[in-house]
Design a protein around this motif. Structure first.
Motif, mmCIF file in Angstrom:
data_model
loop_
_atom_site.group_PDB
_atom_site.id
_atom_site.type_symbol
_atom_site.label_atom_id
_atom_site.label_comp_id
_atom_site.label_asym_id
_atom_site.label_seq_id
_atom_site.Cartn_x
_atom_site.Cartn_y
_atom_site.Cartn_z
ATOM 1 N N ASP A 165 16.055 4.173 9.971
ATOM 2 C CA ASP A 165 15.521 3.943 11.311
ATOM 3 C C ASP A 165 14.061 3.530 11.306
ATOM 4 O O ASP A 165 13.500 3.225 12.357
ATOM 5 N N GLY A 166 13.402 3.524 10.139
ATOM 6 C CA GLY A 166 12.006 3.135 10.132
ATOM 7 C C GLY A 166 11.365 3.280 8.760
ATOM 8 O O GLY A 166 11.843 4.035 7.915
ATOM 9 N N ILE A 167 10.284 2.525 8.536
ATOM 10 C CA ILE A 167 9.544 2.621 7.289
ATOM 11 C C ILE A 167 8.088 2.946 7.599
ATOM 12 O O ILE A 167 7.586 2.655 8.686
ATOM 13 N N ARG A 168 7.430 3.567 6.630
ATOM 14 C CA ARG A 168 6.022 3.945 6.764
ATOM 15 C C ARG A 168 5.219 3.156 5.744
ATOM 16 O O ARG A 168 5.574 3.119 4.559
ATOM 17 N N ILE A 169 4.140 2.533 6.194
ATOM 18 C CA ILE A 169 3.298 1.702 5.344
ATOM 19 C C ILE A 169 1.880 2.269 5.355
ATOM 20 O O ILE A 169 1.360 2.615 6.424
ATOM 21 N N ILE A 170 1.253 2.353 4.190
ATOM 22 C CA ILE A 170 -0.136 2.800 4.095
ATOM 23 C C ILE A 170 -1.007 1.625 3.654
ATOM 24 O O ILE A 170 -0.706 0.954 2.668
ATOM 25 N N LEU A 171 -2.071 1.378 4.402
ATOM 26 C CA LEU A 171 -3.060 0.368 4.044
ATOM 27 C C LEU A 171 -4.363 1.084 3.717
ATOM 28 O O LEU A 171 -4.801 1.950 4.467
ATOM 29 N N ALA A 172 -4.985 0.730 2.595
ATOM 30 C CA ALA A 172 -6.227 1.388 2.194
ATOM 31 C C ALA A 172 -7.057 0.435 1.343
ATOM 32 O O ALA A 172 -6.506 -0.413 0.632
ATOM 33 N N PRO A 173 -8.391 0.567 1.403
ATOM 34 C CA PRO A 173 -9.239 -0.262 0.538
ATOM 35 C C PRO A 173 -8.977 0.056 -0.931
ATOM 36 O O PRO A 173 -8.623 1.187 -1.290
ATOM 37 N N GLU A 174 -9.134 -0.941 -1.766
ATOM 38 C CA GLU A 174 -8.980 -0.714 -3.197
ATOM 39 C C GLU A 174 -10.050 0.262 -3.670
ATOM 40 O O GLU A 174 -11.192 0.226 -3.229
ATOM 41 N N GLY A 175 -9.660 1.134 -4.580
ATOM 42 C CA GLY A 175 -10.583 2.143 -5.085
ATOM 43 C C GLY A 175 -9.819 3.400 -5.450
ATOM 44 O O GLY A 175 -8.687 3.604 -5.006
ATOM 45 N N ALA A 176 -10.459 4.245 -6.246
ATOM 46 C CA ALA A 176 -9.768 5.431 -6.752
ATOM 47 C C ALA A 176 -9.510 6.463 -5.668
ATOM 48 O O ALA A 176 -8.456 7.096 -5.640
ATOM 49 N N GLU A 177 -10.460 6.665 -4.774
ATOM 50 C CA GLU A 177 -10.325 7.708 -3.746
ATOM 51 C C GLU A 177 -10.723 7.105 -2.411
ATOM 52 O O GLU A 177 -11.899 7.131 -2.028
ATOM 53 N N PRO A 178 -9.781 6.502 -1.691
ATOM 54 C CA PRO A 178 -10.139 5.811 -0.443
ATOM 55 C C PRO A 178 -10.729 6.763 0.581
ATOM 56 O O PRO A 178 -10.268 7.896 0.740
ATOM 57 N N ALA A 179 -11.761 6.283 1.282
ATOM 58 C CA ALA A 179 -12.400 7.068 2.337
ATOM 59 C C ALA A 179 -11.763 6.802 3.686
ATOM 60 O O ALA A 179 -12.196 7.349 4.697
ATOM 61 N N GLY A 180 -10.730 5.963 3.698
ATOM 62 C CA GLY A 180 -10.044 5.666 4.940
ATOM 63 C C GLY A 180 -8.696 5.043 4.647
ATOM 64 O O GLY A 180 -8.453 4.527 3.552
#
Length: 359
Positions: free
Chosen positions: A61-76
């Motif tokens: 019924d749905g998919i979840r997508i995560i977008l984040a800046p490249e880097g080891a520990e994203p701040a957002g």
């Protein structure tokens, strides 16, 4: 101050906490729980990484997508939910930014990346939610398009407004202290007034087979009959298999789900239901989920009956629960009066926001 961030990448939701994408997923869990703790000053809304992973797994019924800046520990990060079974015109969005990275343009960069990704998937509407404590006296508030309720014009609300989102609806968040209320007298009066015209049906976990189709109809009608304001939301396509998928997902996330329904004695069909959830990791807190009475059965006191009965079951089966939270559209005065009669008190606001892409 604006900072240049690395390219925003699409990070898969991991299959396990040690799988590909686990680093970004764990950062999302941390940021989400930190936001709850900072806003509310308690941990009642926090969930473990294991619980959130179970909910975020791709499903029919749905998919979840995560977008984040490249880097080891994203701040957002930006979390997108893309419905697949219905409402395929929209995407649900949540933007997360560490407090130390606020005011540097990261939220805007993530929003732009999320909008571009959603548009690539053919989505034309973005929806999202913000949560708020009550505004301090004299501070600025925003009134939604419905004209009912308000949200403080705080950082989250200003960000959404500046990004082109419209505040469509305000939900009141309410809290029940279980030690301060007793649902039994309310339940007894409601049952006496109905005089056998309806009977209660209750279960924990999975719906019995003999009510499964009726329950699927209630879930379908919940998506259209609850007050939605001008939110662009179409009827959800609920059937027996989707009910079972939802039940399995909640169980995998560690939730005990208590459902109380009411059956019309004349037709033998379910006329309404209500749901409470208790996370096994947090046995002192329960969350009120759906409550619905079919339109053709309203005006008989069934909403009060259902909620009083399920709260009675909660007290009996889960005596460690001390607090119950619920969310209701500010214009839904009928349900708010029921909650108040049961002892719920206002605790905050949630804003429902919408943006049409390409405008």
């Amino acid at each position: 101050m604006t900072t240049t961030f690395g390219p925003v990448r699409v990070s898969p939701v991991p299959r396990s906490l040690g799988g590909e994408g686990a680093d970004v997923f764990l950062a999302v869990v941390r940021m989400l729980n930190n936001r709850y703790r900072k806003l509310w000053g308690h941990s009642d809304f926090e969930e473990s990484a294991a619980a959130q992973l179970a909910v975020m797994q791709p499903r029919k019924d749905g998919i979840r997508i995560i977008l984040a800046p490249e880097g080891a520990e994203p701040a957002g990060a930006a979390v997108l939910i893309l419905p697949l079974a219905d409402n395929t015109h929209l995407a649900w969005l949540d933007i997360l930014v560490d407090p130390g990275a606020e005011g540097q343009g990261l939220g805007r960069a993530l929003l732009q990346a999320a909008e571009a990704y959603a548009a690539e998937q053919g989505r034309t509407v973005l929806e999202g939610e913000t949560e708020h404590r009550f505004a301090s006296k004299g501070s600025r508030v925003l009134v939604p398009a419905t004209g009912a309720g308000e949200v403080p014009a705080d950082r989250a609300a200003r960000f959404a407004g500046a990004a082109g989102f419209t505040l469509e609806q305000a939900d009141r968040i309410s809290l029940l202290q279980t030690a301060e209320t007793d649902p039994e007298p309310v339940l007894d009066r409601a049952l006496e007034e109905l005089q056998g015209r309806y009977e209660l049906v209750a279960w924990t976990g999975s719906a019995p087979e003999d009510v499964l189709e009726d329950y699927a109809l209630l879930r379908r009608r919940m998506s259209t009959d609850a007050p939605m304001g001008n939110v662009d939301w179409e009827e959800e396509d609920w059937d027996a298999s989707r009910v079972r998928l939802s039940e399995a997902t909640r169980a995998a996330a560690g939730y005990e789900v208590l459902c109380t329904a009411v059956r019309d004695s004349a037709s033998g069909k379910l006329a309404g239901h209500t749901v409470l959830e208790v996370n096994r990791e947090r046995p002192d807190v329960a969350m009120q989920d759906d409550t619905l009475v079919l339109r053709e059965h309203r005006g008989n006191g069934l909403g009060l009956l259902l909620k009083a009965a399920n709260l009675g079951r909660l007290r009996s089966q889960y005596p460690d629960v001390r607090r119950v939270y619920t969310w209701n559209a500010a214009e839904n005065r009928h349900m708010l009066r029921i909650n108040e009669a049961l002892g719920f008190r206002p605790a905050g606001w949630a804003g429902q926001w919408q943006k049409r892409l390409g405008r």
